[in-house]
Design a protein around this motif. Structure first.
Motif, mmCIF file in Angstrom:
data_model
loop_
_atom_site.group_PDB
_atom_site.id
_atom_site.type_symbol
_atom_site.label_atom_id
_atom_site.label_comp_id
_atom_site.label_asym_id
_atom_site.label_seq_id
_atom_site.Cartn_x
_atom_site.Cartn_y
_atom_site.Cartn_z
ATOM 1 N N GLU A 60 2.052 -0.228 4.096
ATOM 2 C CA GLU A 60 1.806 -1.583 4.551
ATOM 3 C C GLU A 60 2.226 -2.567 3.467
ATOM 4 O O GLU A 60 2.104 -2.278 2.279
ATOM 5 C CB GLU A 60 0.305 -1.738 4.846
ATOM 6 C CG GLU A 60 -0.115 -3.065 5.367
ATOM 7 C CD GLU A 60 -1.611 -3.123 5.635
ATOM 8 O OE1 GLU A 60 -2.075 -4.209 5.971
ATOM 9 O OE2 GLU A 60 -2.291 -2.102 5.486
ATOM 10 N N GLU A 61 2.704 -3.716 3.898
ATOM 11 C CA GLU A 61 3.034 -4.806 2.984
ATOM 12 C C GLU A 61 2.112 -5.956 3.327
ATOM 13 O O GLU A 61 2.064 -6.390 4.474
ATOM 14 C CB GLU A 61 4.488 -5.212 3.128
ATOM 15 C CG GLU A 61 5.446 -4.106 2.750
ATOM 16 C CD GLU A 61 6.910 -4.539 2.842
ATOM 17 O OE1 GLU A 61 7.180 -5.745 2.908
ATOM 18 O OE2 GLU A 61 7.745 -3.640 2.860
ATOM 19 N N VAL A 91 0.872 -1.175 0.000
ATOM 20 C CA VAL A 91 0.000 0.000 0.000
ATOM 21 C C VAL A 91 0.906 1.220 0.000
ATOM 22 O O VAL A 91 1.726 1.401 0.893
ATOM 23 C CB VAL A 91 -0.938 0.005 1.224
ATOM 24 C CG1 VAL A 91 -1.795 1.257 1.221
ATOM 25 C CG2 VAL A 91 -1.807 -1.239 1.229
ATOM 26 N N VAL A 92 0.758 2.043 -1.043
ATOM 27 C CA VAL A 92 1.604 3.219 -1.234
ATOM 28 C C VAL A 92 0.756 4.466 -1.034
ATOM 29 O O VAL A 92 -0.362 4.558 -1.541
ATOM 30 C CB VAL A 92 2.218 3.209 -2.657
ATOM 31 C CG1 VAL A 92 3.078 4.431 -2.881
ATOM 32 C CG2 VAL A 92 3.012 1.949 -2.893
ATOM 33 N N LYS A 93 1.302 5.430 -0.285
ATOM 34 C CA LYS A 93 0.596 6.694 -0.037
ATOM 35 C C LYS A 93 1.438 7.850 -0.543
ATOM 36 O O LYS A 93 2.647 7.885 -0.327
ATOM 37 C CB LYS A 93 0.355 6.863 1.462
ATOM 38 C CG LYS A 93 -0.373 8.145 1.818
ATOM 39 C CD LYS A 93 -0.625 8.238 3.295
ATOM 40 C CE LYS A 93 -1.393 9.504 3.632
ATOM 41 N NZ LYS A 93 -1.682 9.595 5.067
ATOM 42 N N LEU A 117 -0.818 -1.834 -4.686
ATOM 43 C CA LEU A 117 -0.150 -2.273 -5.899
ATOM 44 C C LEU A 117 0.527 -3.613 -5.679
ATOM 45 O O LEU A 117 0.910 -3.950 -4.558
ATOM 46 C CB LEU A 117 0.912 -1.242 -6.314
ATOM 47 C CG LEU A 117 0.417 0.179 -6.555
ATOM 48 C CD1 LEU A 117 1.585 1.130 -6.636
ATOM 49 C CD2 LEU A 117 -0.410 0.237 -7.811
ATOM 50 N N GLU A 118 0.691 -4.356 -6.760
ATOM 51 C CA GLU A 118 1.392 -5.626 -6.698
ATOM 52 C C GLU A 118 2.872 -5.372 -6.397
ATOM 53 O O GLU A 118 3.464 -4.436 -6.927
ATOM 54 C CB GLU A 118 1.246 -6.348 -8.037
ATOM 55 C CG GLU A 118 1.717 -7.773 -8.007
ATOM 56 C CD GLU A 118 1.412 -8.500 -9.297
ATOM 57 O OE1 GLU A 118 2.014 -9.549 -9.510
ATOM 58 O OE2 GLU A 118 0.583 -8.001 -10.082
ATOM 59 N N ASP A 119 3.440 -6.201 -5.545
ATOM 60 C CA ASP A 119 4.832 -6.020 -5.114
ATOM 61 C C ASP A 119 5.766 -6.663 -6.138
ATOM 62 O O ASP A 119 6.149 -7.821 -6.018
ATOM 63 C CB ASP A 119 5.029 -6.623 -3.727
ATOM 64 C CG ASP A 119 6.365 -6.247 -3.124
ATOM 65 O OD1 ASP A 119 7.065 -5.410 -3.716
ATOM 66 O OD2 ASP A 119 6.700 -6.782 -2.058
ATOM 67 N N THR A 120 6.137 -5.882 -7.150
ATOM 68 C CA THR A 120 7.048 -6.351 -8.190
ATOM 69 C C THR A 120 8.297 -5.482 -8.181
ATOM 70 O O THR A 120 8.284 -4.372 -7.646
ATOM 71 C CB THR A 120 6.383 -6.270 -9.577
ATOM 72 O OG1 THR A 120 6.063 -4.903 -9.853
ATOM 73 C CG2 THR A 120 5.117 -7.114 -9.649
ATOM 74 N N PRO A 121 9.386 -5.962 -8.774
ATOM 75 C CA PRO A 121 10.595 -5.135 -8.836
ATOM 76 C C PRO A 121 10.384 -3.798 -9.544
ATOM 77 O O PRO A 121 10.977 -2.792 -9.157
ATOM 78 C CB PRO A 121 11.586 -6.014 -9.596
ATOM 79 C CG PRO A 121 11.126 -7.398 -9.345
ATOM 80 C CD PRO A 121 9.624 -7.321 -9.269
ATOM 81 N N SER A 122 9.535 -3.766 -10.555
ATOM 82 C CA SER A 122 9.312 -2.508 -11.271
ATOM 83 C C SER A 122 8.575 -1.490 -10.395
ATOM 84 O O SER A 122 8.902 -0.303 -10.386
ATOM 85 C CB SER A 122 8.539 -2.748 -12.566
ATOM 86 O OG SER A 122 7.276 -3.313 -12.293
ATOM 87 N N VAL A 123 7.588 -1.941 -9.635
ATOM 88 C CA VAL A 123 6.866 -1.040 -8.737
ATOM 89 C C VAL A 123 7.790 -0.568 -7.625
ATOM 90 O O VAL A 123 7.802 0.616 -7.273
ATOM 91 C CB VAL A 123 5.603 -1.725 -8.175
ATOM 92 C CG1 VAL A 123 4.982 -0.879 -7.072
ATOM 93 C CG2 VAL A 123 4.597 -1.971 -9.273
ATOM 94 N N ARG A 124 8.587 -1.480 -7.078
ATOM 95 C CA ARG A 124 9.540 -1.093 -6.025
ATOM 96 C C ARG A 124 10.538 -0.060 -6.550
ATOM 97 O O ARG A 124 10.908 0.878 -5.854
ATOM 98 C CB ARG A 124 10.303 -2.310 -5.510
ATOM 99 C CG ARG A 124 9.501 -3.210 -4.616
ATOM 100 C CD ARG A 124 9.313 -2.595 -3.273
ATOM 101 N NE ARG A 124 8.592 -3.521 -2.411
ATOM 102 C CZ ARG A 124 8.651 -3.492 -1.103
ATOM 103 N NH1 ARG A 124 9.403 -2.607 -0.494
ATOM 104 N NH2 ARG A 124 7.953 -4.344 -0.384
#
Length: 62
Positions: free
Chosen positions: A59-60, A6-8, A38-45
């Protein structure tokens, strides 16, 4: 089930470079204090890590 984060958005895109604004839009954020799961992927990270002054991970899950 896939892991999610969860990204804010904590910072304003006003007076920021266009690349940083585009990254926010890519994450699905555009206004202050909005959250997105969002899905926890390397690109999102990588996107989150490129603008740590504008977003935070709340939150994870999974």
């Amino acid at each position: 089930m896939a892991k999610t984060i969860v990204v804010k958005q904590i910072g304003s895109p006003i007076r920021r470079p266009a690349v940083q604004r585009a990254t926010l839009v890519g994450l699905g954020l555009n206004k202050m204090h909005r959250t997105r799961e969002l899905e926890d992927t390397p690109s999102v990270r990588g996107m989150v890590n490129s603008i740590p002054h504008l977003v935070t991970i709340i939150e994870e899950r999974g």
